[in-house]
Write an enzyme that holds these catalytic residues in place. Structure first.
Site, PDB file in Angstrom:
ATOM      1  N   GLU A  43       7.530  -3.259 -15.805  1.00 51.10           N
ATOM      2  CA  GLU A  43       8.689  -4.136 -15.923  1.00 51.10           C
ATOM      3  C   GLU A  43       8.558  -4.826 -17.284  1.00 51.10           C
ATOM      4  O   GLU A  43       7.514  -5.415 -17.571  1.00 51.10           O
ATOM      5  CB  GLU A  43       8.673  -5.168 -14.795  1.00 51.10           C
ATOM      6  CG  GLU A  43       9.895  -6.024 -14.819  1.00 51.10           C
ATOM      7  CD  GLU A  43       9.934  -7.080 -13.717  1.00 51.10           C
ATOM      8  OE1 GLU A  43       9.114  -7.018 -12.780  1.00 51.10           O
ATOM      9  OE2 GLU A  43      10.796  -7.968 -13.839  1.00 51.10           O
ATOM     10  N   ARG A 269      -5.765  -2.406  -7.492  1.00 54.17           N
ATOM     11  CA  ARG A 269      -5.554  -2.880  -8.851  1.00 54.17           C
ATOM     12  C   ARG A 269      -6.882  -3.321  -9.460  1.00 54.17           C
ATOM     13  O   ARG A 269      -7.844  -3.607  -8.756  1.00 54.17           O
ATOM     14  CB  ARG A 269      -4.522  -3.989  -8.895  1.00 54.17           C
ATOM     15  CG  ARG A 269      -4.881  -5.264  -8.147  1.00 54.17           C
ATOM     16  CD  ARG A 269      -3.880  -6.384  -8.453  1.00 54.17           C
ATOM     17  NE  ARG A 269      -2.496  -5.949  -8.400  1.00 54.17           N
ATOM     18  CZ  ARG A 269      -1.593  -6.198  -9.367  1.00 54.17           C
ATOM     19  NH1 ARG A 269      -1.929  -6.874 -10.439  1.00 54.17           N
ATOM     20  NH2 ARG A 269      -0.358  -5.785  -9.258  1.00 54.17           N
ATOM     21  N   LYS A 279       0.918 -11.459 -15.010  1.00 53.85           N
ATOM     22  CA  LYS A 279       1.753 -11.632 -16.194  1.00 53.85           C
ATOM     23  C   LYS A 279       2.337 -13.043 -16.249  1.00 53.85           C
ATOM     24  O   LYS A 279       2.542 -13.591 -17.325  1.00 53.85           O
ATOM     25  CB  LYS A 279       2.880 -10.598 -16.207  1.00 53.85           C
ATOM     26  CG  LYS A 279       2.465  -9.281 -16.858  1.00 53.85           C
ATOM     27  CD  LYS A 279       3.650  -8.382 -17.104  1.00 53.85           C
ATOM     28  CE  LYS A 279       3.952  -7.554 -15.887  1.00 53.85           C
ATOM     29  NZ  LYS A 279       5.022  -6.569 -16.085  1.00 53.85           N
TER      30      LYS A 279
HETATM   31  P1  ATP Z   1       1.728  -8.475 -12.779  1.00 53.51           P
HETATM   32  O1  ATP Z   1       1.394  -8.625 -11.327  1.00 53.51           O
HETATM   33  O2  ATP Z   1       0.602  -8.758 -13.711  1.00 53.51           O
HETATM   34  O3  ATP Z   1       2.992  -9.148 -13.194  1.00 53.51           O
HETATM   35  P2  ATP Z   1       3.060  -6.035 -12.287  1.00 53.51           P
HETATM   36  O4  ATP Z   1       2.460  -5.159 -11.289  1.00 53.51           O
HETATM   37  O5  ATP Z   1       4.222  -6.806 -11.839  1.00 53.51           O
HETATM   38  O6  ATP Z   1       1.948  -6.929 -12.958  1.00 53.51           O
HETATM   39  P3  ATP Z   1       4.407  -4.018 -13.729  1.00 53.51           P
HETATM   40  O7  ATP Z   1       5.006  -4.085 -15.071  1.00 53.51           O
HETATM   41  O8  ATP Z   1       5.298  -3.867 -12.578  1.00 53.51           O
HETATM   42  O9  ATP Z   1       3.497  -5.291 -13.593  1.00 53.51           O
HETATM   43  O10 ATP Z   1       3.279  -2.907 -13.685  1.00 53.51           O
HETATM   44  C1  ATP Z   1       3.460  -1.591 -14.111  1.00 53.51           C
HETATM   45  C2  ATP Z   1       2.474  -0.713 -13.425  1.00 53.51           C
HETATM   46  O11 ATP Z   1       1.153  -1.157 -13.686  1.00 53.51           O
HETATM   47  C3  ATP Z   1       2.658  -0.747 -11.929  1.00 53.51           C
HETATM   48  O12 ATP Z   1       2.594   0.572 -11.445  1.00 53.51           O
HETATM   49  C4  ATP Z   1       1.521  -1.575 -11.437  1.00 53.51           C
HETATM   50  O13 ATP Z   1       1.128  -1.193 -10.159  1.00 53.51           O
HETATM   51  C5  ATP Z   1       0.445  -1.299 -12.478  1.00 53.51           C
HETATM   52  N1  ATP Z   1      -0.468  -2.438 -12.576  1.00 53.51           N
HETATM   53  C6  ATP Z   1      -0.161  -3.726 -12.801  1.00 53.51           C
HETATM   54  N2  ATP Z   1      -1.258  -4.499 -12.754  1.00 53.51           N
HETATM   55  C7  ATP Z   1      -2.308  -3.680 -12.502  1.00 53.51           C
HETATM   56  C8  ATP Z   1      -3.722  -3.866 -12.330  1.00 53.51           C
HETATM   57  N3  ATP Z   1      -4.282  -5.069 -12.421  1.00 53.51           N
HETATM   58  N4  ATP Z   1      -4.478  -2.771 -12.064  1.00 53.51           N
HETATM   59  C9  ATP Z   1      -3.930  -1.560 -11.998  1.00 53.51           C
HETATM   60  N5  ATP Z   1      -2.622  -1.307 -12.142  1.00 53.51           N
HETATM   61  C10 ATP Z   1      -1.803  -2.349 -12.388  1.00 53.51           C
HETATM   62 MG    MG Z   2       5.522  -5.000 -10.697  1.00 55.01          MG
END
Ligand code: ATP
Ligand code: MG
Length: 564
Positions: A43, A269, A279
């Site tokens: 995102e 994760r 984020k």
């Molecule tokens: P945050 O929780 O930090 O805002 P998010 O999951 O909302 O992160 P996205 O931009 O949706 O952020 O993430 C893109 C991809 O990266 C998704 O498939 C998500 O599952 C993966 N991802 C995000 N954080 C992690 C992590 N700590 N470890 C592994 N994969 C991750």
């Molecule tokens: Mg997400």
């Protein structure tokens, strides 16, 4: 399928596969899929962090290993938090990590018209309805994990009424929040995600790509499976918190007219000690000026790590080492640093930089004379060649390489009356320490042995200590930024007031660098002999260099741990 790459894997190798690669290989072997298609779906609401790197390495890695492809898709369904700056930084970071999406760059917002059509299809099948409960009532009707929810009074609206209302939602007839489109599934489901989840909401917000064309926006849980299916994704890999959403993912695809049916697979994760990965928290650090920006070298962002001097290979090696599992855990930050050192040891040229200078005058060296010594750039890599280092009567050495009186027999650095080797140059003996009025040592008077040119032993006498140095007349003033962890607690919750490390950066403003560094560019990485790994910062200028410490030479934490 006898040519599928999966068949080349021996059973022994197969035993080492993670559970996702096992699924992929099974799907190739059984012929369920001929081409593996994965995606990385960020995102664009922030910069990528090391957790994302794990996901990138997994998705792009699988596509590479099995001759498939990996799409980069921006999941841009939340117009209020998303920006083009983030879109650009994400592309830069994925490329820097060493991956290539080729032509497969997509945006969920490109599918808005199609998503709208699928919503209409669900309404037409009696599988979605427009609800007009207030948000508070909706929460109340939803129930709790232990109590079933109740049906909304609007749940039995006719298909014709729902179609009409949904159309008018799109046309802007209603205020934000007045209505919402929901899937009609099961308000009594033990899985709260399945209790008539929201599919579309009204939101008057400017979108970074579609501008003001839309007043309604699809929810992630609706847009995501459909985007996957539209792109022919075979394996939709996401993190564990989406496990409860999988039934909705499958329900959505099963109930619309679409060819592909991707399989959602969840993995744990990445969490790392001394680091927050949310984020939202990272954005807060930036907005509250607690760091200098998303690329502050203390940030766990990919851009921060790049500025710090971490290499793409180190991040990829780290991702491979931690592997993929279903068990949530926390990885030691020192493991990442281990892979950083490992890579830099082979690729970083050695140079001499004095962090805290102490002036040395060599009284028996001719005034005005300059000699140049050949210095090897990297003992680990003969192909790295040599460079010339100037030597003259006045030098700088490290303050802590001198003590007036040797503290014990194991002290091999400089003291009055003792002899050391100057790396690449001569033997040096200290004759006298000059002090200022306050008693601080400000200069050393030394003599050199002309017979020891190049650092060899003239008469076989033992000189144990070897110091780095720079010629004072040739040295470039340098600022060095020494970093420690951003948080002082190993498992921060994100409470900045109590958990931020007050000493996460220390500036050494008076360092002195050898002149060859005048040619270095921002992003170049070096080993400062005896000191550590450093990376030139973009703020560096020709007459005043700036370096970020990437890592110490050894794992100082391991030492700390042993001592305890
Ligand atoms: P945050 O929780 O930090 O805002 P998010 O999951 O909302 O992160 P996205 O931009 O949706 O952020 O993430 C893109 C991809 O990266 C998704 O498939 C998500 O599952 C993966 N991802 C995000 N954080 C992690 C992590 N700590 N470890 C592994 N994969 C991750
Ligand atoms: Mg997400």
């Amino acid at each position: 399928m006898d040519t599928a790459p999966a068949d080349a894997t021996s059973p022994a190798e197969k035993a080492n596969l993670d559970f996702i690669r096992e699924i992929v290989e099974d799907d190739l072997r059984t012929g369920k899929h001929q081409t593996i298609v994965t995606r990385f779906p960020p995102e664009p609401n922030g910069y990528l962090h090391i957790g994302h790197a794990k996901s990138i390495c997994l998705n792009f890695g699988i596509a590479q290993e099995y001759g498939g492809r990996c799409h980069l898709r921006f999941d841009d369904t939340n117009p209020t938090k998303e920006e083009t700056e983030y879109v650009d930084s994400i592309q830069e970071d994925v490329k820097w990590l060493g991956f290539d999406w080729g032509e497969n760059l997509f945006y969920a917002s490109d599918y808005y018209e199609k998503l709208y059509g699928f919503a209409v299809e669900l309404i037409s099948k009696g599988l979605a309805y427009v609800d007009s409960l207030s948000p508070e009532d909706m929460r109340e009707y939803r129930g709790t994990p232990t109590e079933p929810g109740r049906n909304s009074p609007y749940r039995d609206r006719s298909i014709a009424e729902n179609l009409d209302l949904f159309k008018r939602m799109r046309e802007g007839e209603f205020a934000d929040g007045a209505h919402i489109l929901r899937a009609k599934i099961d308000m009594a489901s033990p899985n709260l995600t399945m209790r008539d989840p929201a599919l579309y909401r009204i939101r008057r917000a400017h979108h970074h790509r579609t501008g003001d064309a839309w007043l309604i926006y699809p929810m992630y849980d609706f847009a995501h499976p459909i985007s996957d299916a539209l792109e022919g994704i075979t394996h939709s890999i996401c993190t564990l918190e989406f496990e409860d959403h999988r039934p909705l993912y499958d329900w959505t695809i099963a109930n619309i007219t679409i060819a592909a049916h991707p399989r959602q697979i969840e993995f744990a994760r990445l969490n790392m000690t001394y680091t927050v990965m949310s984020k939202r928290k990272l954005l807060q650090l930036v907005n509250e000026n607690l760091v200098s920006g998303w690329d502050d070298p203390r940030m766990p962002t990919i851009s921060g790590m790049r500025r710090r001097g971490y290499t793409p290979k180190a991040l990829r090696d780290f991702a491979a080492a931690i592997g993929v599992t279903k068990a949530n855990g926390i990885v030691e930050l020192s493991l990442l640093e281990h892979y950083v050192r490992n890579d830099l040891n082979f690729v970083a040229p050695r140079v001499m930089v004095v962090n805290r200078p102490l002036k040395v005058v060599i009284t028996n060296y001719p005034e005005g004379q300059v000699e140049h010594f050949d210095a090897e750039n990297n003992p680990e890599d003969p192909a790295a060649g040599t460079r010339q280092v100037p030597f003259s009567r006045e030098l700088f050495i490290e303050q802590d390489d001198f003590q007036e009186v040797p503290p014990n027999k194991k002290y091999f650095r400089l003291a009055v009356g003792s002899e050391v080797r100057l790396k690449h140059a001569y033997y040096l003996t200290c004759q006298e320490a000059i002090k200022d009025e306050a008693g601080n040592i400000v200069e050393l008077r030394c003599t050199y042995d002309p017979e020891s040119r190049g650092g060899g032993t003239p008469d076989g006498r033992m000189v144990k200590g070897t110091l780095h140095w720079v010629s004072a007349a040739h040295a470039i003033p340098t600022e060095i930024r020494l970093y420690d962890t951003l948080f002082s607690v190993s498992e921060p919750t994100g409470d900045f007031a109590t958990e931020l490390n007050p000493n996460s950066v220390q500036i050494l403003a008076g360092a002195m660098a050898e002149p060859s560094l005048a040619e270095a560019k921002a992003g170049d990485r070096f080993q400062f002999l005896r000191i550590g790994y450093f990376c030139m910062d973009p703020e560096s200028r020709g007459d005043r260099l700036v370096f970020n410490r990437t890592a110490t030479l050894k794992d100082t934490w391991a030492k700390v741990a042993k001592r305890q």
